[in-house]
Enzyme design. Structure first.
Site, PDB file in Angstrom:
ATOM      1  N   LEU A 245       0.845  -1.209   0.000  1.00 60.10           N
ATOM      2  CA  LEU A 245       0.000   0.000   0.000  1.00 60.10           C
ATOM      3  C   LEU A 245       0.873   1.248   0.000  1.00 60.10           C
TER       4      LEU A 245
ATOM      5  N   ASP B 253       5.719  -5.841   2.505  1.00 62.43           N
ATOM      6  CA  ASP B 253       6.705  -5.433   1.502  1.00 62.43           C
ATOM      7  C   ASP B 253       7.339  -6.675   0.870  1.00 62.43           C
TER       8      ASP B 253
ATOM      9  N   ALA C 227       3.613  -6.387  -8.247  1.00 58.33           N
ATOM     10  CA  ALA C 227       4.085  -5.257  -7.421  1.00 58.33           C
ATOM     11  C   ALA C 227       5.326  -4.627  -8.025  1.00 58.33           C
TER      12      ALA C 227
ATOM     13  N   ASN D 289       7.761   6.052 -14.609  1.00 58.97           N
ATOM     14  CA  ASN D 289       9.032   6.539 -15.165  1.00 58.97           C
ATOM     15  C   ASN D 289       9.472   7.874 -14.579  1.00 58.97           C
TER      16      ASN D 289
ATOM     17  N   THR E 152      12.347  -2.362  -4.703  1.00 54.72           N
ATOM     18  CA  THR E 152      11.118  -3.142  -4.966  1.00 54.72           C
ATOM     19  C   THR E 152      11.273  -4.016  -6.209  1.00 54.72           C
TER      20      THR E 152
ATOM     21  N   THR F   5       6.988  -5.301 -18.699  1.00 51.82           N
ATOM     22  CA  THR F   5       6.562  -4.217 -19.579  1.00 51.82           C
ATOM     23  C   THR F   5       7.318  -4.240 -20.896  1.00 51.82           C
ATOM     24  N   ASP F   6       6.728  -3.626 -21.907  1.00 49.52           N
ATOM     25  CA  ASP F   6       7.420  -3.514 -23.202  1.00 49.52           C
ATOM     26  C   ASP F   6       8.614  -2.565 -23.119  1.00 49.52           C
ATOM     27  N   GLU F   7       8.659  -1.737 -22.070  1.00 52.87           N
ATOM     28  CA  GLU F   7       9.734  -0.739 -21.989  1.00 52.87           C
ATOM     29  C   GLU F   7      11.117  -1.350 -21.826  1.00 52.87           C
TER      30      GLU F   7
ATOM     31  N   TYR G 250      13.380   3.195 -14.193  1.00 47.84           N
ATOM     32  CA  TYR G 250      12.241   2.262 -14.064  1.00 47.84           C
ATOM     33  C   TYR G 250      12.412   1.071 -14.995  1.00 47.84           C
TER      34      TYR G 250
ATOM     35  N   LYS H  67      13.015  -3.017 -14.304  1.00 50.26           N
ATOM     36  CA  LYS H  67      12.113  -4.068 -14.812  1.00 50.26           C
ATOM     37  C   LYS H  67      12.907  -5.048 -15.677  1.00 50.26           C
TER      38      LYS H  67
ATOM     39  N   ASN I  55      -1.207   0.262 -20.366  1.00 53.93           N
ATOM     40  CA  ASN I  55      -2.585  -0.038 -19.952  1.00 53.93           C
ATOM     41  C   ASN I  55      -3.357   1.253 -19.675  1.00 53.93           C
TER      42      ASN I  55
ATOM     43  N   ARG J 202       2.353   5.426 -27.925  1.00 50.55           N
ATOM     44  CA  ARG J 202       2.169   4.326 -26.986  1.00 50.55           C
ATOM     45  C   ARG J 202       1.141   3.361 -27.578  1.00 50.55           C
TER      46      ARG J 202
ATOM     47  N   ASN K 251       0.658  10.742 -28.410  1.00 45.41           N
ATOM     48  CA  ASN K 251       0.116  11.387 -27.210  1.00 45.41           C
ATOM     49  C   ASN K 251      -0.783  12.579 -27.548  1.00 45.41           C
TER      50      ASN K 251
HETATM   51  P1  NAD Z   1       0.787   0.697  -9.762  1.00 43.11           P
HETATM   52  O1  NAD Z   1       1.900   1.628  -9.443  1.00 43.11           O
HETATM   53  O2  NAD Z   1      -0.568   1.232 -10.019  1.00 43.11           O
HETATM   54  O3  NAD Z   1       0.646  -0.406  -8.602  1.00 43.11           O
HETATM   55  C1  NAD Z   1       1.735  -1.003  -7.998  1.00 43.11           C
HETATM   56  C2  NAD Z   1       1.245  -1.733  -6.754  1.00 43.11           C
HETATM   57  O4  NAD Z   1       2.384  -2.393  -6.147  1.00 43.11           O
HETATM   58  C3  NAD Z   1       0.660  -0.810  -5.691  1.00 43.11           C
HETATM   59  O5  NAD Z   1      -0.506  -1.368  -5.145  1.00 43.11           O
HETATM   60  C4  NAD Z   1       1.765  -0.722  -4.635  1.00 43.11           C
HETATM   61  O6  NAD Z   1       1.278  -0.493  -3.324  1.00 43.11           O
HETATM   62  C5  NAD Z   1       2.403  -2.099  -4.765  1.00 43.11           C
HETATM   63  N1  NAD Z   1       3.813  -2.102  -4.303  1.00 43.11           N
HETATM   64  C6  NAD Z   1       4.790  -1.225  -4.640  1.00 43.11           C
HETATM   65  N2  NAD Z   1       5.931  -1.545  -3.993  1.00 43.11           N
HETATM   66  C7  NAD Z   1       5.669  -2.654  -3.251  1.00 43.11           C
HETATM   67  C8  NAD Z   1       6.448  -3.462  -2.386  1.00 43.11           C
HETATM   68  N3  NAD Z   1       7.735  -3.181  -2.137  1.00 43.11           N
HETATM   69  N4  NAD Z   1       5.868  -4.522  -1.793  1.00 43.11           N
HETATM   70  C9  NAD Z   1       4.560  -4.826  -2.020  1.00 43.11           C
HETATM   71  N5  NAD Z   1       3.769  -4.078  -2.828  1.00 43.11           N
HETATM   72  C10 NAD Z   1       4.321  -3.011  -3.432  1.00 43.11           C
HETATM   73  O7  NAD Z   1       1.325  -0.145 -11.014  1.00 43.11           O
HETATM   74  P2  NAD Z   1       0.532  -0.741 -12.249  1.00 43.11           P
HETATM   75  O8  NAD Z   1       0.466   0.284 -13.321  1.00 43.11           O
HETATM   76  O9  NAD Z   1      -0.686  -1.396 -11.756  1.00 43.11           O
HETATM   77  O10 NAD Z   1       1.586  -1.848 -12.736  1.00 43.11           O
HETATM   78  C11 NAD Z   1       1.568  -3.170 -12.197  1.00 43.11           C
HETATM   79  C12 NAD Z   1       2.630  -3.997 -12.871  1.00 43.11           C
HETATM   80  O11 NAD Z   1       2.406  -4.043 -14.283  1.00 43.11           O
HETATM   81  C13 NAD Z   1       4.050  -3.463 -12.691  1.00 43.11           C
HETATM   82  O12 NAD Z   1       4.917  -4.555 -12.519  1.00 43.11           O
HETATM   83  C14 NAD Z   1       4.340  -2.752 -14.010  1.00 43.11           C
HETATM   84  O13 NAD Z   1       5.724  -2.745 -14.294  1.00 43.11           O
HETATM   85  C15 NAD Z   1       3.580  -3.639 -14.969  1.00 43.11           C
HETATM   86  N6  NAD Z   1       3.139  -2.980 -16.225  1.00 43.11           N
HETATM   87  C16 NAD Z   1       2.448  -1.810 -16.172  1.00 43.11           C
HETATM   88  C17 NAD Z   1       1.975  -1.223 -17.354  1.00 43.11           C
HETATM   89  C18 NAD Z   1       1.169   0.057 -17.335  1.00 43.11           C
HETATM   90  O14 NAD Z   1       0.793   0.556 -18.384  1.00 43.11           O
HETATM   91  N7  NAD Z   1       0.838   0.634 -16.178  1.00 43.11           N
HETATM   92  C19 NAD Z   1       2.241  -1.839 -18.570  1.00 43.11           C
HETATM   93  C20 NAD Z   1       2.969  -3.036 -18.590  1.00 43.11           C
HETATM   94  C21 NAD Z   1       3.399  -3.600 -17.406  1.00 43.11           C
HETATM   95  O1  TDX Z   2       1.489  14.595 -18.059  1.00 41.87           O
HETATM   96  C1  TDX Z   2       1.978  13.822 -18.900  1.00 41.87           C
HETATM   97  N1  TDX Z   2       2.106  14.246 -20.189  1.00 41.87           N
HETATM   98  C2  TDX Z   2       2.616  13.455 -21.172  1.00 41.87           C
HETATM   99  O2  TDX Z   2       2.717  13.888 -22.334  1.00 41.87           O
HETATM  100  C3  TDX Z   2       2.409  12.468 -18.561  1.00 41.87           C
HETATM  101  C4  TDX Z   2       2.276  11.976 -17.148  1.00 41.87           C
HETATM  102  C5  TDX Z   2       2.900  11.687 -19.573  1.00 41.87           C
HETATM  103  N2  TDX Z   2       3.018  12.157 -20.842  1.00 41.87           N
HETATM  104  C6  TDX Z   2       3.519  11.241 -21.889  1.00 41.87           C
HETATM  105  C7  TDX Z   2       4.751  10.451 -21.582  1.00 41.87           C
HETATM  106  C8  TDX Z   2       4.533   9.159 -22.353  1.00 41.87           C
HETATM  107  O3  TDX Z   2       4.971   9.334 -23.705  1.00 41.87           O
HETATM  108  O4  TDX Z   2       2.481  10.275 -22.081  1.00 41.87           O
HETATM  109  C9  TDX Z   2       3.018   8.987 -22.369  1.00 41.87           C
HETATM  110  C10 TDX Z   2       2.534   7.986 -21.315  1.00 41.87           C
HETATM  111  O5  TDX Z   2       3.148   8.337 -20.087  1.00 41.87           O
HETATM  112  P1  TDX Z   2       2.930   7.466 -18.756  1.00 41.87           P
HETATM  113  O6  TDX Z   2       1.472   7.357 -18.471  1.00 41.87           O
HETATM  114  O7  TDX Z   2       3.815   8.001 -17.704  1.00 41.87           O
HETATM  115  O8  TDX Z   2       3.384   6.014 -19.244  1.00 41.87           O
HETATM  116  P2  TDX Z   2       4.773   5.422 -19.803  1.00 41.87           P
HETATM  117  O9  TDX Z   2       5.926   6.225 -19.377  1.00 41.87           O
HETATM  118  O10 TDX Z   2       4.565   5.167 -21.272  1.00 41.87           O
HETATM  119  O11 TDX Z   2       4.833   4.024 -19.001  1.00 41.87           O
HETATM  120  C11 TDX Z   2       3.635   3.250 -18.794  1.00 41.87           C
HETATM  121  O12 TDX Z   2       3.588   2.144 -19.675  1.00 41.87           O
HETATM  122  C12 TDX Z   2       4.516   1.114 -19.474  1.00 41.87           C
HETATM  123  C13 TDX Z   2       3.534   2.750 -17.358  1.00 41.87           C
HETATM  124  O13 TDX Z   2       3.583   3.850 -16.481  1.00 41.87           O
HETATM  125  C14 TDX Z   2       4.612   1.758 -17.043  1.00 41.87           C
HETATM  126  O14 TDX Z   2       4.433   1.231 -15.740  1.00 41.87           O
HETATM  127  C15 TDX Z   2       4.554   0.636 -18.037  1.00 41.87           C
HETATM  128  O15 TDX Z   2       5.630  -0.215 -17.847  1.00 41.87           O
END
Ligand code: NAD
Ligand code: TDX
Length: 342
Positions: free
Chosen positions: A36, A59, A80, A85, A98, A122-124, A158, A162, A188, A222, A257
């Protein structure tokens, strides 16, 4: 498989997966292990039956706790992470702790108790691609989208952590026969995403009377996927995926974007140009694009929520109807961005 741990199950994507499992697979018991952090929220699990979902606040960097929980389950699905980024550019340390140390603890316990492990990545990790207009095949030629064979080349702290965690999984699979799979998914979107991220930040800016903020010129692309589709893909890999394999998850949702922001403005009845260009992200990746044919052909998965306009409309409605979920964080998030001219 009966008992699973979902790490990060109170975050955006992890909680969506917990809902997916509870709604679709009635025989599964879920233990959510979540620290959390600022990104985790117990409310994301509201309404789920207590007899099927147990939340352990803790944790993944705590090896003793991880060991104690993993010995009692059949599988660990590891979501988790420190996931943003921009935060990793301000302070990388929590990302190492983490994403690397936490993953290491889970791998060690899964190895010790011979527990099935699925790693959500992630694709990153592959770095970025050139824009389609600059490619000979316009993005459709060989090597112009990410596949499981694309070399790792992460750009930010970040994505480097990963990538490091993915490599640990590959080493544990090869050296210790860990029963592991990896998935690398694209960006996502959907309800419950933290308002630091691009789409919810712009929606909640408009709802708060703040002009949306676009990094640089907004040409960065994206590959958007609805988080419900990510959940069904992870379930398919967990239950049908071949051990030792990596599957890329994507739904052919490439958008730049600027176009995404203009669509949000249109759907929220705002003028098309009612936003600010702000400082670009350091090392900003240009384009991500996923070739998900392996997942589709081998496991028969197809995304269901591919109408981006409709998905965005529903996401906007969710943030409009759930101000209580995000309002308390808004000021602090915007103050942080403002410090960096963003
Ligand atoms: P988020 O930041 O919304 O959620 C992360 C969760 O992990 C939170 O609930 C946080 O409390 C928990 N957490 C963080 N550190 C922790 C620790 N040390 N121990 C236990 N819990 C911990 O992230 P998200 O966007 O839901 O992403 C989830 C996973 O999917 C990540 O591994 C991310 O790399 C991966 N991912 C995300 C995206 C995206 O677009 N957001 C895309 C591809 C992959
Ligand atoms: O205010 C903004 N303005 C803007 O132009 C923010 C917050 C982002 N951006 C741009 C940066 C990126 O090109 O938008 C795009 C998306 O940004 P984010 O939402 O921060 O995502 P990104 O950096 O692409 O990474 C996301 O996708 C892959 C997730 O946060 C990661 O956890 C995942 O691994």
């Amino acid at each position: 498989m009966k008992n699973i741990i979902v790490t990060g199950g109170a975050g955006f994507i992890g909680s969506n997966f917990v809902h997916y499992v509870v709604n679709n697979h009635p025989h599964i018991q879920v233990t959510v292990l979540d620290k959390l952090t600022y990104a985790g929220n117990e409310q994301n699990l509201a309404g789920l039956p207590k007899e099927r979902v147990k939340l352990v606040v803790g944790d993944i960097a705590n090896a003793e706790l991880v060991d104690q929980l993993v010995q009692d389950v059949d599988a660990v699905v590891h979501y988790a992470a420190e996931s943003h980024n921009d935060n990793s550019l301000n302070d990388p340390f929590p990302f190492l702790q983490t994403n690397i140390v936490g993953t290491y603890n889970l791998l060690e316990s899964c190895r010790k108790y011979d527990v099935r492990y699925h790693h959500v990545s992630t694709d990153e990790v592959y770095g970025d691609l050139a824009l389609r207009e600059d490619l000979p095949g316009k993005g459709e030629g060989p090597g112009e989208k990410f596949t499981a064979e694309t070399p790792y080349n992460p750009s930010s702290p970040y994505s480097a952590t990963k990538a490091g965690s993915d490599l640990l999984v590959k080493a544990w699979t090869r050296s210790f026969n860990l029963k592991a799979t990896i998935s690398n998914c694209s960006n996502n979107y959907g309800p419950y995403q933290h308002i630091e991220k691009f789409i919810p930040r712009q929606i909640t800016n408009i709802l708060s009377g703040i002009r949306p903020k676009l990094y640089g010129e907004g040409k960065n692309v994206r590959d958007w996927i609805h988080t419900d589709d990510h959940s069904s893909a992870v379930w398919a890999i967990l239950t049908k995926g071949r051990i030792g394999e990596t599957y890329l998850i994507g739904a052919d949702g490439e958008e730049n974007n600027k176009d995404v922001l203009e669509l949000i403005l249109e759907l929220m009845d705002q003028p098309k140009e009612a936003y600010d260009h702000v400082n670009d992200r350091a090392g900003h990746d240009l384009r991500y694009a996923i070739d998900s044919s392996k997942l589709r052909q081998e496991l028969g998965w197809t995304p269901q929520f591919t109408n981006f306009r409709e998905g965005l409309k529903e996401t906007i409605s969710w943030y409009t109807d759930n101000e209580n979920w995000w309002m308390a964080d808004k000021k602090a998030v915007e103050t942080n961005y403002a410090k960096k001219g963003q």
